[in-house]
Structure formats: structure tokens, C-alpha cells
Design an enzyme around this catalytic site. Structure first.
Site, short mmCIF file in Angstrom:
data_model
loop_
_atom_site.label_atom_id
_atom_site.label_comp_id
_atom_site.label_asym_id
_atom_site.label_seq_id
_atom_site.Cartn_x
_atom_site.Cartn_y
_atom_site.Cartn_z
N ASN A 146 0.86 -1.19 0.00
CA ASN A 146 0.00 0.00 0.00
C ASN A 146 0.89 1.24 0.00
O ASN A 146 1.95 1.25 0.62
CB ASN A 146 -0.90 0.02 1.24
CG ASN A 146 -1.95 1.11 1.13
OD1 ASN A 146 -2.89 0.98 0.35
ND2 ASN A 146 -1.77 2.18 1.88
N GLU A 210 -0.92 0.55 -5.24
CA GLU A 210 -0.81 1.86 -5.88
C GLU A 210 0.35 1.92 -6.89
O GLU A 210 0.28 2.69 -7.84
CB GLU A 210 -0.65 2.96 -4.82
CG GLU A 210 -1.95 3.35 -4.11
CD GLU A 210 -2.35 2.43 -2.98
OE1 GLU A 210 -1.61 1.45 -2.69
OE2 GLU A 210 -3.43 2.66 -2.38
N ASP A 259 -4.61 21.93 8.30
CA ASP A 259 -4.91 20.85 7.36
C ASP A 259 -5.53 21.35 6.05
O ASP A 259 -5.60 22.55 5.80
CB ASP A 259 -5.81 19.82 8.06
CG ASP A 259 -5.69 18.43 7.44
OD1 ASP A 259 -4.87 18.25 6.53
OD2 ASP A 259 -6.42 17.53 7.88
MN MN Z 1 -4.42 1.75 -0.77
#
Ligand code: MN
Length: 442
Positions: A146, A210, A259
Site C-alpha cells: 500500500n 498503488e 490541514d
Molecule cells: Mn491503498
């Protein structure tokens, strides 16, 4: 060698989109302040003289649609189509024996966070942060990789705080490791080609690697190398890689942090990363992204625009452009309207597929969906507020919603009445697009 951050900076420079800043800047506030102003001018920056550090810092490398067009070799407004089309396949990465990211290898005490120009962005931020790091991890049950973007706060020479919470994939993976009372090995890659940062910011199904998407977007496998101290692979042409582990059962205060919505998230107990090694190029480039900047919003917007595009195309609409800029709770869709009422079907499709969406404005094909002045012009001169509004109350919306203000939505039809182009044809000055103002002004 594959495209990487420095080759992309070279591309930006060729197109006059990158400025080199040789004046000394303070990584505390000043660097972000300069980047924020330069972003409004559509300029990427390479800070070559960062106070206290011998490492340059790249900013704004992905902050305009034109830059995105360079990534996908497309017209700026077509980047989303290319992205959506290439996302249909996967091309797994290739492991290569070596790469420039291994030019310098430092293990154990020899590796320190103190040598890197971590940036302090905003007045109330708890300290310097890594904001452009992509985190590589492996699911301890399935072994599937990931890659995600997570903020990391400086804590000490060998330690960073990191936010990772389920349902985000890294949070799920860490929870699995923690249930086994195991540390989670991770690698933090800093100085990526925009494609790797983009795929790390794209929501895909859990278990969809990814880096397989990065290959699809690159149209060739991403070349990766094995890490030194953790069982992971990272792009061979990255600038800097931090190797280490997230400690099980340990939480320490992290934040506050300004953020992406431009508000501060409060201090919270978050995970702790222990540094084991750093590998980097001989002349590494650090990268910083300000949360909530157009660069940050664009990273999150593209995959969601692709989602909206697919859903709206499925209604049979002739879509010209989809824009989630400049704040990705809102959307502008330009279409060639085929029947009266079609804009409402288009909005319904967009609201259905993308839950965060709050306002959706549909405009005609002659309006630039990426130019808010143009969109307001269309609303002012073409919309009928008596019948062109489509309110939706209490649907699903952006989840962090303390004041219950993100669950209701509004669609706005700002298209001209159908088949009335004699009345609504925009006037234009012939040749205006070829005029270079510098030829006329001193
Ligand atoms: Mn992912």
C-alpha cells in the site's frame, strides 16, 4: 532512466513554470509563505538556500492544471480523461538491482532527521512536518503493498509522529500488525515524480497496489529497488527514503496542524515512527506540500474528477470538463447540453458518485470550468434561480462534520436556455488569444 522529480522539475523549467530561489529562506514559515504567494502566480519553486541546511526544497510542483497537463502530456483540461482511461489497467512494478536513491546509504545512528529541511508551515503547527512523503507498507496478512500520503511530525533525530487511522488503508494495515503485537515496517519516500504522489493520494480499493496504478499512469512499469533494513521496495529514482517501523501499541501527542480545509486539526494521540535507515541521492532534493494549497487540493481532486466524469458520462451527457478546483467539496461541470433539464441529471450523477460534493454547478461548453470568474459570469447571465436550483437535504457528505454543515447539497444549473445561441453566443474580439501584452506595454 524513468521520469522522476528532478526530470519533472526540468520540464517545468523548460516551460517557464519553475523559479529557482537563491535568496536564503527560513524553513520556519518563510518558505511556505513564499511558496503560497508563488502558487498564485502559477510558479513552482526550488529553494536552493534553506537556512541551516544544505538541501534544496521543491514546492508547488503540481499546483496548476497546466503542470498536470505536462504530467499526462495532454491539454490541461484533458488530464482527467487521460487519467481516467489509464486507470482502467494495472502495470506492476519491476524490481531493479540498483538506483540513484542508493547513492548514499546510512544505517542506524548514522541516519538522522536533523539533517533534513523539514518545514514548519503555519502559526499554530506543533512543529516541522513531512507533508510530501509517500508511505510504503505491506499488509501483514496478504503481503500486498500500500502507498499513501500521511503527515509526519518531527519528534527527534530518530523519531516522527504519524497520523494513520482506519478506514484509511495504512491505518487498517497498521491495526493488523498491532493486533499481532508486531511493529509495522514502512518506508517514507520524499522527492517523488508527481505520478507516485498522485497515486498515493488516490482512493482505490483496499488491496489494489498503488504502484501498479503508477505503472498504468506511466504506461510502463515503475522501477523499484529493495530497501536496506525493511522488506519493502521504493522507486529507484526517488530523492530520499526513510526506512523504519511504526511501534505497536504506542501513541503520543501529534498536532495541531493546519490541514487541507485550511483549518487546524487539534492535538491527538497518534502513532510513532522509529527511524532505522536513510538512503538518498548524492545531491538530494527535499519536497514540501502545504496542506490545503492548490497543489494539495489538485492531488486529491484528479481521481475524484475522474469518478465524477465516469458517472456523468454514463448518463449520456456530452461532458467537456470537470473541475473540483479550487476546493474539492465543490464541482463545476461543463457540458454540451442536449435537452432542457439535463443539467439536473448531471448533478444527480455527480452527487451520487462523490459523497463529499456539496455544490455542483453545471455550465455550457463555452464556459471555462477552471476559471471561477467565467463560472460566476455564467451564473449571473444564464441561470434561472427560480427553476435551476436542485437542493438535496441531509444526504451523506464530508464525514468530519462537527457542526452538521456538510450533509446538504445544492446543484445549480447555469446553462443557457436550449437552442437559443443567437441570444447567448458570447461576443469575442478576433485575435485576442494571439496578443502578447509585453509587445504593447513598457
Ligand atoms: Mn491503498
Amino acid at each position: 532512466m524513468q521520469d522522476d522529480l528532478r526530470s519533472f522539475l526540468g520540464q517545468l523549467e523548460q516551460h517557464g513554470l519553475l523559479a529557482r530561489v537563491t535568496k536564503e529562506v527560513d524553513p520556519r514559515f518563510e518558505l511556505t509563505g513564499v511558496a503560497q504567494k508563488a502558487e498564485k502566480l502559477g510558479r513552482a519553486l526550488l529553494f536552493e538556500n534553506v537556512r541551516g541546511y544544505g538541501v534544496p526544497v521543491a514546492c508547488n510542483v503540481f499546483s496548476t492544471r497546466r503542470m498536470l497537463g505536462l504530467v499526462f502530456d495532454s491539454a490541461p483540461e484533458d488530464a482527467v480523461r487521460v487519467f481516467a482511461q489509464r486507470m482502467e489497467t494495472r502495470i506492476p512494478p519491476t524490481v531493479v538491482p540498483e538506483g540513484p536513491v542508493k547513492e548514499v546509504v546510512r544505517i542506524g545512528e548514522d541516519a538522522s532527521m536533523d539533517e533534513w529541511p523539514l518545514v514548519t508551515h503555519c502559526s499554530k503547527d506543533a512543529g516541522p512536518y513531512i507533508t510530501a512523503g509517500t508511505i510504503v507498507a505491506r499488509d501483514p496478512e496478504t503481503g500486498i503493498r500500500n502507498v499513501s500520503v500521511n503527515r509526519m511530525m518531527y519528534k527527534g533525530a530518530h523519531s516522527l509522529a504519524c497520523r494513520m487511522m482506519p478506514p484509511q488503508h495504512l491505518g487498517q494495515i497498521q491495526a493488523k500488525a498491532e493486533a499481532m503485537k508486531e511493529p509495522l515496517e514502512i518506508a517514507v519516500v520524499i522527492g517523488n515524480h508527481p505520478i507516485e504522489t498522485l497515486v498515493a493520494s488516490t482512493s482505490v480499493n483496499f488491496g489494489d497496489d498503488e504502484y501498479g496504478i503508477a505503472g498504468a499512469l506511466r504506461q510502463r512499469p515503475l522501477e523499484v529497488v529493495k530497501c536496506e533494513t525493511v522488506d519493502l521496495e521504493v522507486p529507484a529514482t526517488a530523492e530520499i527514503v526513510l526506512e523504519g517501523e511504526v511501534l505497536p501499541g504506542v501513541r503520543e501527542p501529534e498536532g495541531p496542524f493546519g490541514d487541507f480545509m485550511q483549518y487546524y486539526v487539534p492535538i491527538m494521540d497518534n502513532h510513532v515512527f522509529r527511524l532505522k535507515a536513510i538512503t538518498h541521492r548524492k545531491d538530494p532534493i527535499w519536497q514540501s506540500i502545504q496542506a490545503g494549497s492548490q497543489e494539495d487540493i489538485q492531488l486529491q481532486a484528479l481521481s475524484r474528477e475522474a469518478q465524477v466524469l465516469r458517472a456523468v458520462l454514463a448518463t449520456g451527457a456530452k461532458v467537456k470538463a470537470v473541475s473540483l478546483m479550487p476546493m474539492n467539496l465543490n464541482c463545476i461541470i461543463s457540458i454540451e447540453k442536449q435537452f432542457e433539464g439535463e443539467p439536473k441529471n448531471v448533478m444527480a450523477a455527480a452527487f451520487g458518485v462523490y459523497r463529499w460534493l456539496k455544490y455542483c454547478v453545471v455550465v455550457d461548453h463555452d464556459v471555462d470550468a477552471f476559471d471561477l470568474d467565467d463560472v460566476w459570469w455564467a451564473m449571473a447571465t444564464r441561470s434561472n434561480a427560480g427553476k435551476g436550483l436542485m437542493p438535496v437535504s441531509e444526504a451523506m457528505g464530508f464525514p468530519r462534520d462537527l457542526f452538521h454543515i456538510h450533509q446538504s447539497k445544492l446543484g445549480i444549473d447555469a446553462t443557457a436556455p436550449l437552442n437559443q445561441w443567437e441570444e447567448f453566443e458570447r461576443k469575442r474580439v478576433p485575435g485576442v488569444e494571439n496578443i502578447n501584452l509585453n509587445d504593447y506595454l513598457d
